[in-house]
Structure formats: C-alpha cells, structure tokens
Write an enzyme that holds these catalytic residues in place. Structure first.
Site, PDB file in Angstrom:
ATOM      1  N   TYR A   1       0.801  -1.262  -0.248  1.00 45.25           N
ATOM      2  CA  TYR A   1      -0.119  -0.061  -0.317  1.00 45.25           C
ATOM      3  C   TYR A   1       1.221   1.490   0.090  1.00 45.25           C
ATOM      4  CZ  TYR A   1      -4.007   3.108   2.073  1.00 45.25           C
ATOM      5  OH  TYR A   1      -4.756   4.693   2.074  1.00 45.25           O
TER       6      TYR A   1
ATOM      7  N   LYS B   1       0.589   4.750  -1.917  1.00 45.17           N
ATOM      8  CA  LYS B   1       0.107   6.081  -1.895  1.00 45.17           C
ATOM      9  C   LYS B   1       1.900   7.150  -2.169  1.00 45.17           C
ATOM     10  CE  LYS B   1      -3.876   4.865  -0.401  1.00 45.17           C
ATOM     11  NZ  LYS B   1      -4.857   6.128  -1.829  1.00 45.17           N
TER      12      LYS B   1
HETATM   13  N1  NAP Z   1     -10.549   4.006   5.213  1.00 40.55           N
HETATM   14  C1  NAP Z   1      -9.005   4.863   5.479  1.00 40.55           C
HETATM   15  O1  NAP Z   1      -8.289   4.614   7.283  1.00 40.55           O
HETATM   16  C2  NAP Z   1      -8.009   5.345   4.902  1.00 40.55           C
HETATM   17  C3  NAP Z   1      -6.989   6.127   5.203  1.00 40.55           C
HETATM   18  C4  NAP Z   1      -6.003   6.600   4.798  1.00 40.55           C
HETATM   19  C5  NAP Z   1      -6.788   6.750   3.452  1.00 40.55           C
HETATM   20  N2  NAP Z   1      -7.818   5.938   2.674  1.00 40.55           N
HETATM   21  C6  NAP Z   1      -7.514   6.563   1.195  1.00 40.55           C
HETATM   22  O2  NAP Z   1      -9.391   6.898   0.406  1.00 40.55           O
HETATM   23  C7  NAP Z   1     -10.357   6.306   0.235  1.00 40.55           C
HETATM   24  C8  NAP Z   1     -11.300   6.031   0.078  1.00 40.55           C
HETATM   25  O3  NAP Z   1     -10.612   4.244   0.942  1.00 40.55           O
HETATM   26  P1  NAP Z   1     -11.908   4.265   1.830  1.00 40.55           P
HETATM   27  O4  NAP Z   1     -11.966   4.131   2.868  1.00 40.55           O
HETATM   28  O5  NAP Z   1     -13.232   5.066   1.440  1.00 40.55           O
HETATM   29  O6  NAP Z   1     -12.453   2.705   0.946  1.00 40.55           O
HETATM   30  P2  NAP Z   1     -13.765   1.828   0.577  1.00 40.55           P
HETATM   31  O7  NAP Z   1     -14.657   1.993   1.745  1.00 40.55           O
HETATM   32  O8  NAP Z   1     -12.981   1.004   0.353  1.00 40.55           O
HETATM   33  O9  NAP Z   1     -14.717   2.676  -0.949  1.00 40.55           O
HETATM   34  C9  NAP Z   1     -13.940   2.601  -1.382  1.00 40.55           C
HETATM   35  C10 NAP Z   1     -14.844   3.138  -3.127  1.00 40.55           C
HETATM   36  O10 NAP Z   1     -13.810   2.682  -4.194  1.00 40.55           O
HETATM   37  C11 NAP Z   1     -14.310   2.146  -5.289  1.00 40.55           C
HETATM   38  N3  NAP Z   1     -13.335   1.090  -5.987  1.00 40.55           N
HETATM   39  C12 NAP Z   1     -12.479   0.533  -5.459  1.00 40.55           C
HETATM   40  N4  NAP Z   1     -12.188  -0.185  -6.410  1.00 40.55           N
HETATM   41  C13 NAP Z   1     -11.985   0.734  -7.691  1.00 40.55           C
HETATM   42  C14 NAP Z   1     -12.175   0.540  -9.158  1.00 40.55           C
HETATM   43  N5  NAP Z   1     -10.914  -0.337  -9.431  1.00 40.55           N
HETATM   44  N6  NAP Z   1     -12.167   1.475 -10.190  1.00 40.55           N
HETATM   45  C15 NAP Z   1     -13.032   2.028  -9.358  1.00 40.55           C
HETATM   46  N7  NAP Z   1     -13.610   2.094  -8.222  1.00 40.55           N
HETATM   47  C16 NAP Z   1     -13.058   1.612  -7.140  1.00 40.55           C
HETATM   48  C17 NAP Z   1     -15.192   1.159  -4.194  1.00 40.55           C
HETATM   49  O11 NAP Z   1     -16.251   0.738  -4.998  1.00 40.55           O
HETATM   50  P3  NAP Z   1     -16.554  -0.783  -5.452  1.00 40.55           P
HETATM   51  O12 NAP Z   1     -15.535  -1.555  -5.204  1.00 40.55           O
HETATM   52  O13 NAP Z   1     -17.753  -0.648  -6.629  1.00 40.55           O
HETATM   53  O14 NAP Z   1     -15.847  -0.848  -7.581  1.00 40.55           O
HETATM   54  C18 NAP Z   1     -15.536   2.241  -3.722  1.00 40.55           C
HETATM   55  O15 NAP Z   1     -16.812   2.836  -3.994  1.00 40.55           O
HETATM   56  C19 NAP Z   1      -8.636   5.181  -0.416  1.00 40.55           C
HETATM   57  O16 NAP Z   1      -7.818   5.635  -1.597  1.00 40.55           O
HETATM   58  C20 NAP Z   1      -8.238   4.865   1.029  1.00 40.55           C
HETATM   59  O17 NAP Z   1      -7.031   3.893   0.127  1.00 40.55           O
HETATM   60  C21 NAP Z   1      -8.326   5.376   3.278  1.00 40.55           C
END
Ligand code: NAP
Length: 341
Positions: A198, A202
């Site tokens: 990961y 990033k």
């Molecule tokens: N959660 C954390 O603690 C955290 C912390 C720091 C950064 N982030 C970053 O913030 C962002 C959002 O994270 P989150 O936790 O909100 O994720 P999440 O709850 O898993 O939601 C991910 C979203 O991205 C979509 N997605 C995944 N793969 C995709 C693809 N190949 N094409 C199109 N859409 C896709 C998913 O829908 P489908 O699966 O239906 O495609 C879903 O809508 C990510 O980049 C993550 O790395 C998260």
C-alpha cells in the site's frame, strides 16, 4: 558601532530578508490557487459509492454541485446515488450521476469521464477527486506478486489515468479554475510494517501530485494531495480483517476519523489552497517533516511543525519500537518455521 550592535544589525537584516522571501513564496503559492466554487460545478468522484468518496459526494451535493460518482459495483452505486440525491441543496436543478467503471483500466476510466460529461449535459468536470483505492494489509513475505501489481494499478494508475484525461477535458472545454485531488494517506508519508503493498502506491501519488502541482498550473489547473489518517469506512473494516498485530499497534486501529469530518477536512484544505492536505495536526507534523523541497501549506506553521517533529518523531519511534517488540519476535520465529518446512 560596537561589535554587538553590528552583529545584531546583521542578524536582523538576514532574518528580515529571509522572512520577506518566505512571504513572497507564500504569496506566489496562494496566487496560483483560484477560489473554490462548488455550486453548479461538475464534481467527479471516483470511489464515490462508499466510504470517504460517498461522504465527500454528500458534502458536494449539499453545496449545490452536480456530482458524478464512479465505482465498479452497479448495485452499490445506485444505492449511493439515491442517498447522495437526498443531500442535494436544490434537487430540481442538481444532477447526481452514477457510472460503473473500473478505474484501474485506463480505457474504462476514460470512457467513464466522457459518459459523465454527456450525462451532465455537456458540462466538463471542474473538480476531480480520485478517491478509489484499497489495501489488504499483510506481511511483505505473504503477498503474491499480483497483489502488489493490482494495488498499484487501482491506487496509483487509477488516479493517474483519471486525472490525465480529466485535465485534457478541462482544457478542451475551457474550464476555468479546475482542480484535481489525489487521495493518498498518512501511510504515503511513512513506512509501516504490514503495508508494503500500500505505502508505495500512496507515496507515488504524493510525488505525482507534487509534479502536477507545478505542471498543471501551466493550464490554470490546481492539484492537491489529501493525506488522511484512519477513516471509519467499509475499506477500513476490510483492512482490519487481515491487519497484522504490529500494524495495529503502529496504526492505532481503534482510532479512526468520521468519514464526513474527513471529507470536510479535504474541502477545507482545498479552500485554503493547501497543496498537501492532512486530517489532523499529527499528520501535519509528519507531512511537514517529509516535505523536502515540495510546496508548503503555510510557511510559518510548517516550520513550527518541523520543529515539533524533531522531538515528537524520535519519541514516537522509540515508543512504537518497544510496543511492537513481542510482535516482531513472534513473527520472526513463525516465518522461520514456515519457510523451513
Ligand atoms: N479508510 C481509511 O482509513 C483510509 C485512510 C487513508 C487513506 N484512505 C484512502 O481513501 C480512499 C477511500 O478509502 P475508503 O476507506 O473510503 O474506501 P472504501 O470504503 O473501500 O470505498 C472504496 C470506494 O472505491 C471504489 N473502488 C474500489 N476499487 C475501484 C476500482 N478499481 N474502480 C472504481 N472504483 C473502485 C469502491 O467501489 P467498488 O468496490 O464497487 O468499485 C468504493 O466506492 C482510498 O484511496 C484509501 O486508500 C483510506
């Protein structure tokens, strides 16, 4: 003039010149950022069917924007579209569009952008948020080669392809004051055991955004990188299913931010024109410590954060090193056993 007063005059002159230079640089950064105007603008959010992306889309709808959300799963997309519609400031006027596409595939990502413009009655995206991303934490030695490739394909290339095509469309459609946002992570600033699939994706996004910060400015498009800490989302729940104990200790798995508050942090950072946006002050310390020669958010505050980092970063490292001692020993013993079988 005696020795002391000449020494004081020289110090004051050097400090004054330095502060003036700081002020010029800070002003130059601000000047490059046009104001954020969400009402009536087309906002394009990849990963908009869940987690951070969906909460961001809610805020954009509340601000009066026309929103396009993109994700792969059609059912989840349609359900999210309905929820986001419920947040519209003016449901009669605003358009909330949902498009199913895998952003890891460049051709699909491009098609999605073109379909979005059509569905938004010819309006090109002004604000593009590349939120789609994922991780499945494990120890480095447990991953298969395709795991690294898949995560890089979604997290890095998914954002890159979307932003490249969106920037071309903004220029073609003569969009004024356009902005692109990559969603990195605090894990893009520091190496954490368990996140080897990961953190490089990033960190790569961070450097891409820094390059685009300068390059897209040529066309009047601003670039931001969002570097949040843990967020309470479905993605975070997925992470916690495979997270090694050492990762939990370092990452603090029970401390996760509300996704709406986190999305609001992103918009606030954009409104202030910050090139690298964090979700808390600890993130700011790490960000400022890692900044190198990249652009600052606030010259004076960033200098203060670096100063705090001199003390807090080594302290944090020592604490975590001790906390994780037993995990390291257990993993080393187990790995030796597995590999010798
Ligand atoms: N959660 C954390 O603690 C955290 C912390 C720091 C950064 N982030 C970053 O913030 C962002 C959002 O994270 P989150 O936790 O909100 O994720 P999440 O709850 O898993 O939601 C991910 C979203 O991205 C979509 N997605 C995944 N793969 C995709 C693809 N190949 N094409 C199109 N859409 C896709 C998913 O829908 P489908 O699966 O239906 O495609 C879903 O809508 C990510 O980049 C993550 O790395 C998260």
């Amino acid at each position: 003039m005696d020795g002391w007063s000449s020494c004081l005059t020289t110090t004051a002159t050097v400090a004054g010149a330095y502060l003036a230079w700081y002020a010029v640089c800070a002003w130059q950064c601000r000047r490059a950022m046009p104001a954020l105007r969400l009402r009536g603008s087309h906002c394009y959010v990849t990963g908009g069917s869940a987690g951070l992306g969906e909460h961001l889309a809610n805020l954009l709808a509340e601000a009066g924007a026309n929103v396009t959300i993109v994700a792969r799963n059609q059912d989840r997309l349609l359900a999210a579209q309905k929820r986001i519609q419920g947040h519209c400031a003016d449901p009669e006027q605003q358009r909330i569009v949902a498009i199913s596409a895998d952003v890891a595939n460049a051709a699909e990502g491009t098609r999605a952008l073109h379909r979005a413009i059509k569905a938004q009655q010819g309006q090109a995206p002004k604000y593009v948020f590349a939120c789609a991303g994922l991780t499945t934490p494990r120890f480095f030695l447990e991953y298969r080669p395709q795991d690294f490739e898949q995560t890089m394909q979604v997290n890095y290339f998914g954002a890159l392809h979307t932003i490249q095509e969106a920037a071309k469309l903004m220029i073609q459609h003569e969009v004024k004051g356009g902005r692109v946002v990559t969603v990195s992570s605090q894990a893009g600033l520091l190496g954490i055991p368990g996140y080897s699939e990961y953190t490089p994706t990033k960190a790569a996004l961070r450097m891409l955004t820094e390059t685009l910060y300068y390059e897209l400015a040529i066309y009047g498009i601003a670039a931001h990188c969002f570097l949040p800490a843990n967020i309470r989302t479905p993605g975070f729940e997925h992470e916690n299913q495979t997270k090694p104990e050492i990762t939990r200790i370092i990452d603090g798995d029970d401390e996760a931010m509300d996704p709406r508050d986190c999305a609001q942090c992103m918009l606030d950072g954009m409104a202030k024109g910050y090139p690298n946006i964090t979700s808390d002050w600890l993130g700011d310390i790490v960000r400022a410590t890692c900044r190198g020669v990249g652009p600052a958010n606030n010259m004076a505050l960033d200098t203060l954060f670096v100063f705090l980092g001199w003390f807090l970063v080594p302290l944090w490292r020592v604490i975590v090193w001790w906390q994780a001692k037993s995990c390291r020993q257990a993993e080393a013993a187990q790995r030796k056993q597995v590999l010798s079988q």
